[in-house]
Design a protein around this motif. Structure first.
Motif, PDB file in Angstrom:
ATOM      1  N   ARG A   1       0.813  -1.221   0.000  1.00  0.00           N
ATOM      2  CA  ARG A   1       0.000   0.000   0.000  1.00  0.00           C
ATOM      3  C   ARG A   1       0.842   1.265   0.000  1.00  0.00           C
ATOM      4  O   ARG A   1       0.513   2.266   0.646  1.00  0.00           O
ATOM      5  N   HIS A   2       1.966   1.190  -0.712  1.00  0.00           N
ATOM      6  CA  HIS A   2       2.820   2.369  -0.871  1.00  0.00           C
ATOM      7  C   HIS A   2       2.319   3.169  -2.070  1.00  0.00           C
ATOM      8  O   HIS A   2       2.066   2.603  -3.136  1.00  0.00           O
ATOM      9  N   PRO A   3       2.183   4.482  -1.944  1.00  0.00           N
ATOM     10  CA  PRO A   3       1.581   5.259  -3.036  1.00  0.00           C
ATOM     11  C   PRO A   3       2.391   5.264  -4.328  1.00  0.00           C
ATOM     12  O   PRO A   3       1.828   5.414  -5.406  1.00  0.00           O
ATOM     13  N   GLN A   4       3.733   5.089  -4.232  1.00  0.00           N
ATOM     14  CA  GLN A   4       4.554   5.068  -5.441  1.00  0.00           C
ATOM     15  C   GLN A   4       5.024   3.665  -5.825  1.00  0.00           C
ATOM     16  O   GLN A   4       5.119   3.335  -7.006  1.00  0.00           O
ATOM     17  N   LEU A   5       5.324   2.818  -4.835  1.00  0.00           N
ATOM     18  CA  LEU A   5       5.911   1.502  -5.108  1.00  0.00           C
ATOM     19  C   LEU A   5       4.895   0.366  -5.045  1.00  0.00           C
ATOM     20  O   LEU A   5       5.248  -0.784  -5.278  1.00  0.00           O
ATOM     21  N   GLY A   6       3.663   0.671  -4.740  1.00  0.00           N
ATOM     22  CA  GLY A   6       2.660  -0.362  -4.515  1.00  0.00           C
ATOM     23  C   GLY A   6       2.422  -1.271  -5.706  1.00  0.00           C
ATOM     24  O   GLY A   6       2.055  -2.437  -5.537  1.00  0.00           O
ATOM     25  N   TYR A   7       2.649  -0.761  -6.932  1.00  0.00           N
ATOM     26  CA  TYR A   7       2.381  -1.580  -8.115  1.00  0.00           C
ATOM     27  C   TYR A   7       3.340  -2.765  -8.236  1.00  0.00           C
ATOM     28  O   TYR A   7       3.088  -3.703  -8.993  1.00  0.00           O
ATOM     29  N   ILE A   8       4.462  -2.763  -7.491  1.00  0.00           N
ATOM     30  CA  ILE A   8       5.416  -3.875  -7.534  1.00  0.00           C
ATOM     31  C   ILE A   8       4.993  -4.987  -6.579  1.00  0.00           C
ATOM     32  O   ILE A   8       5.468  -6.120  -6.678  1.00  0.00           O
ATOM     33  N   TYR A   9       4.097  -4.684  -5.664  1.00  0.00           N
ATOM     34  CA  TYR A   9       3.692  -5.639  -4.631  1.00  0.00           C
ATOM     35  C   TYR A   9       3.228  -6.961  -5.230  1.00  0.00           C
ATOM     36  O   TYR A   9       3.570  -8.033  -4.727  1.00  0.00           O
ATOM     37  N   GLY A  10       2.442  -6.921  -6.294  1.00  0.00           N
ATOM     38  CA  GLY A  10       1.922  -8.143  -6.902  1.00  0.00           C
ATOM     39  C   GLY A  10       3.010  -9.076  -7.397  1.00  0.00           C
ATOM     40  O   GLY A  10       2.868 -10.308  -7.326  1.00  0.00           O
ATOM     41  N   TYR A  11       4.118  -8.518  -7.878  1.00  0.00           N
ATOM     42  CA  TYR A  11       5.227  -9.354  -8.345  1.00  0.00           C
ATOM     43  C   TYR A  11       5.928 -10.036  -7.167  1.00  0.00           C
ATOM     44  O   TYR A  11       6.293 -11.212  -7.251  1.00  0.00           O
ATOM     45  N   PHE A  12       6.136  -9.296  -6.069  1.00  0.00           N
ATOM     46  CA  PHE A  12       6.727  -9.908  -4.878  1.00  0.00           C
ATOM     47  C   PHE A  12       5.815 -10.990  -4.314  1.00  0.00           C
ATOM     48  O   PHE A  12       6.278 -12.029  -3.826  1.00  0.00           O
ATOM     49  N   ASN A  13       4.507 -10.761  -4.374  1.00  0.00           N
ATOM     50  CA  ASN A  13       3.548 -11.742  -3.890  1.00  0.00           C
ATOM     51  C   ASN A  13       3.678 -13.048  -4.673  1.00  0.00           C
ATOM     52  O   ASN A  13       3.682 -14.142  -4.095  1.00  0.00           O
ATOM     53  N   ALA A  14       3.791 -12.943  -6.001  1.00  0.00           N
ATOM     54  CA  ALA A  14       3.959 -14.140  -6.828  1.00  0.00           C
ATOM     55  C   ALA A  14       5.298 -14.823  -6.553  1.00  0.00           C
ATOM     56  O   ALA A  14       5.387 -16.063  -6.547  1.00  0.00           O
ATOM     57  N   LEU A  15       6.342 -14.025  -6.297  1.00  0.00           N
ATOM     58  CA  LEU A  15       7.673 -14.586  -6.025  1.00  0.00           C
ATOM     59  C   LEU A  15       7.655 -15.461  -4.780  1.00  0.00           C
ATOM     60  O   LEU A  15       8.362 -16.484  -4.716  1.00  0.00           O
ATOM     61  N   PHE A  16       6.855 -15.079  -3.780  1.00  0.00           N
ATOM     62  CA  PHE A  16       6.787 -15.884  -2.563  1.00  0.00           C
ATOM     63  C   PHE A  16       6.338 -17.310  -2.882  1.00  0.00           C
ATOM     64  O   PHE A  16       6.880 -18.285  -2.341  1.00  0.00           O
ATOM     65  N   TYR A  17       5.373 -17.461  -3.758  1.00  0.00           N
ATOM     66  CA  TYR A  17       4.856 -18.787  -4.086  1.00  0.00           C
ATOM     67  C   TYR A  17       5.802 -19.565  -4.993  1.00  0.00           C
ATOM     68  O   TYR A  17       5.757 -20.793  -5.010  1.00  0.00           O
ATOM     69  N   VAL A  18       6.664 -18.852  -5.711  1.00  0.00           N
ATOM     70  CA  VAL A  18       7.732 -19.538  -6.448  1.00  0.00           C
ATOM     71  C   VAL A  18       8.630 -20.266  -5.449  1.00  0.00           C
ATOM     72  O   VAL A  18       8.930 -21.460  -5.589  1.00  0.00           O
ATOM     73  N   GLY A  19       9.073 -19.535  -4.414  1.00  0.00           N
ATOM     74  CA  GLY A  19       9.929 -20.143  -3.403  1.00  0.00           C
ATOM     75  C   GLY A  19       9.233 -21.253  -2.649  1.00  0.00           C
ATOM     76  O   GLY A  19       9.820 -22.317  -2.406  1.00  0.00           O
ATOM     77  N   TYR A  20       7.981 -21.038  -2.275  1.00  0.00           N
ATOM     78  CA  TYR A  20       7.245 -22.048  -1.511  1.00  0.00           C
ATOM     79  C   TYR A  20       7.120 -23.343  -2.308  1.00  0.00           C
ATOM     80  O   TYR A  20       7.330 -24.443  -1.781  1.00  0.00           O
ATOM     81  N   THR A  21       6.799 -23.219  -3.596  1.00  0.00           N
ATOM     82  CA  THR A  21       6.611 -24.408  -4.432  1.00  0.00           C
ATOM     83  C   THR A  21       7.920 -25.160  -4.636  1.00  0.00           C
ATOM     84  O   THR A  21       7.963 -26.392  -4.574  1.00  0.00           O
TER      85      THR A  21
END
Length: 376
Positions: free
Chosen positions: A325-345
């Motif tokens: 929920r960062h006003p400038q960097l928030g759009y990158i959040y979705g990519y980090f979210n997907a990266l977490f599941y790469v590692g988990y899998t």
């Protein structure tokens, strides 16, 4: 027959998830159509902001008395569209209709979740096939760490499958009222993260069992190993319940921080423990005549993959914590979210490969065919 039953079980799970979600699409899931109290703003920090419409979240903004404002949710790659100027005297406020899609990001992340769901389905199929075969040959014993690890991996994989389906459906707007997104915390709190912690430490217990079987020890050393097994399991369960409590009394940052600590501790534990057991079993890594050479190589390979996967989890969780929920960097959040599941899998597959090797003497049924059900 076993394969058909496994497929039916997976399809039934997906069908129930879809049907239950469809029944809730008729309501707005408790989310307002327009931001509540737009002049006062919203209160940031919750896992889901009930004060904002669907596809929107509460961002920090000191210009509002409540400390935040409703804006397009970047986790679904929603960005603010150009506001229309149609000379209308009516202004319905900034709402979901004022958000537009970033199609490229939605496609990339959505296709990742498609691949991830496919991989996890393959994982579930393999894990269940192993459990069924071990049960058939009467080698599945609940008191052993290897057997327990199979069930904890299954528990975590089912949870991460549900979460991936939730994120895919929201990324591609298949959950328009965010009913499943609102419910995702249950899968995190009682599925993914406890299983994440418990499996890592239970794998460590398998190494203790292996060391116990391959070395002659005094009674004192044997008692110390038994105590170490108990301590590791107590640490795992304490961290799991601590995670549940911490999440229950906090918002999105509590969720990310409480997920980060097990990942950091787990990476350190498996890196040190894996190195010690490999060096114990194989003092000279070039000595291929050592009877423990192959099992040590199997552990080393699994540990290398698991540590790398843990590193990806840590990077993604830190990234989500910074960009949430960062006003400038928030759009990158979705990519980090997907990266977490790469590692988990990657991590759960690494542990399953190791467990397949551990049970190799009991999994000979398909060893002479070209298409084995054990995808590991």
């Amino acid at each position: 027959m076993g394969v058909r039953n496994t497929n039916k079980a997976v399809l039934l799970l997906l069908w129930l998830l879809g049907v239950t979600g469809a029944q809730n699409l008729v309501s707005n899931g408790g989310r307002p159509i327009f931001p509540l109290n737009p002049n006062e703003g919203c209160t940031p920090g919750g896992t889901v902001t009930a004060q904002c419409p669907v596809r929107m979240e509460c961002f920090k903004d000191e210009n509002f008395p409540n400390g935040g404002r409703c804006d397009c949710n970047p986790i679904w790659f929603k960005i603010a569209a150009k506001l229309p100027f149609d000379n209308s005297e009516w202004d319905d406020g900034f709402t979901t209709s004022d958000c537009e899609n970033h199609h490229f990001s939605r496609f990339i992340v959505g296709m990742y979740f498609v691949v991830s769901i496919t991989s996890i389905l393959a994982f579930l199929y393999t894990d269940v096939a192993i459990i069924r075969e071990l049960f058939r040959v009467k080698a599945l014993k609940w008191h052993t760490a290897t057997s327990r690890s199979l069930f904890f991996l299954l528990w975590g994989a089912i949870s991460v499958l549900c979460v991936n389906i939730i994120y895919l459906s929201n990324t591609w707007d298949a959950d328009p009222n965010e009913f499943w997104y609102t419910s995702r915390t249950l899968f995190f709190t009682f599925g993914m993260m406890p299983a994440n912690v418990i499996v890592d430490f239970e794998i460590g217990v398998t190494w203790i069992d292996l060391y116990d079987r391959t070395n002659k020890m005094s009674k004192g050393t044997s008692r110390a190993l038994k105590l170490l097994r108990v301590v590791l399991r107590l640490i795992a369960f304490a961290m799991s319940f601590g995670f549940i409590i911490f999440v229950a009394f906090g918002g999105i940052l509590n969720l990310l921080v409480s997920a980060l600590m097990p990942s950091v501790i787990g990476m350190v534990f498996i890196a040190i423990g894996g190195r010690l057991i490999v060096q114990t079993l194989r003092p000279d890594k070039k000595d291929v005549t050592n009877p423990n050479w192959k099992v040590a190589a199997s552990i080393r390979r699994a540990v290398t993959q698991a540590v790398g996967a843990k590193f990806l989890e840590i990077v993604s969780l830190v990234g989500m914590g910074v960009t949430a929920r960062h006003p400038q960097l928030g759009y990158i959040y979705g990519y980090f979210n997907a990266l977490f599941y790469v590692g988990y899998t990657i991590r759960i597959w690494a542990w399953l490969h190791y467990l397949i090797y551990s049970f190799r003497k009991n999994l000979k049924k398909f060893s002479d065919v070209d298409a084995s059900p054990y995808l590991g």
